[in-house]
Design an enzyme around this catalytic site. Sequence first.
Site, PDB file in Angstrom:
ATOM      1  N   ILE A  84       0.842  -1.189   0.000  1.00  0.00           N
ATOM      2  CA  ILE A  84       0.000   0.000   0.000  1.00  0.00           C
ATOM      3  C   ILE A  84       0.881   1.246   0.000  1.00  0.00           C
ATOM      4  CG2 ILE A  84      -1.894   1.176   1.171  1.00  0.00           C
ATOM      5  CD1 ILE A  84      -2.754  -1.484   2.338  1.00  0.00           C
ATOM      6  N   PRO A  85       1.476   1.567  -1.163  1.00  0.00           N
ATOM      7  CA  PRO A  85       2.343   2.743  -1.224  1.00  0.00           C
ATOM      8  C   PRO A  85       1.558   4.040  -0.993  1.00  0.00           C
ATOM      9  CG  PRO A  85       2.396   1.515  -3.314  1.00  0.00           C
ATOM     10  CD  PRO A  85       1.366   0.883  -2.450  1.00  0.00           C
ATOM     11  N   HIS A  86       2.149   4.929  -0.221  1.00  0.00           N
ATOM     12  CA  HIS A  86       1.548   6.238   0.012  1.00  0.00           C
ATOM     13  C   HIS A  86       2.660   7.215   0.347  1.00  0.00           C
ATOM     14  CE1 HIS A  86       1.616   3.909   3.727  1.00  0.00           C
ATOM     15  NE2 HIS A  86       1.750   5.040   4.382  1.00  0.00           N
ATOM     16  N   GLY A  87       2.353   8.486   0.341  1.00  0.00           N
ATOM     17  CA  GLY A  87       3.370   9.513   0.547  1.00  0.00           C
ATOM     18  C   GLY A  87       3.793   9.673   1.993  1.00  0.00           C
TER      19      GLY A  87
END
Length: 145
Positions: A62-65
């Site tokens: 779950i890539p996120h900033g």
Amino acid sequence: MSKPILQEENVKMNASFSGKEEAIRETGKILAEKGYVEEAYIEAMLEREELTSTYMGNAVAIPHGTEDSKNLINESGLSIVQVPDGVDFGDGKMVKILIGIAGKENEHLEILQKIAVICSQEENITKMLDASDEQTLLSQFEEVN
């Protein structure tokens, strides 16, 4: 009126990548192209991955900033990338579903929670991987929108 957090155009099917950086870039690119985030958010997603892996288990990442990239989010949105052959996230962790998250204000926590529940059930992941079209894959995420 804001657009739905997740729509068919936010889903990429049957992708394949040389590595996790390319996979994360693609996940972020969808969010940027659809106007959920500014282009720079993609770099923040890669930065975040450097700090701590966004691999969640069950072949899901779950890539996120990063925290300080919140100002680059225009509105909450999700992107989903299906990678049938998997992409190596290091330490033998193969990712077959990437879910990019951009959450405005504190919405990302609520979104993450819903996704975590969906992705904790292996049968849901199997359905996502077996999905032959965007709509079928999206049906696993009805309660997120």
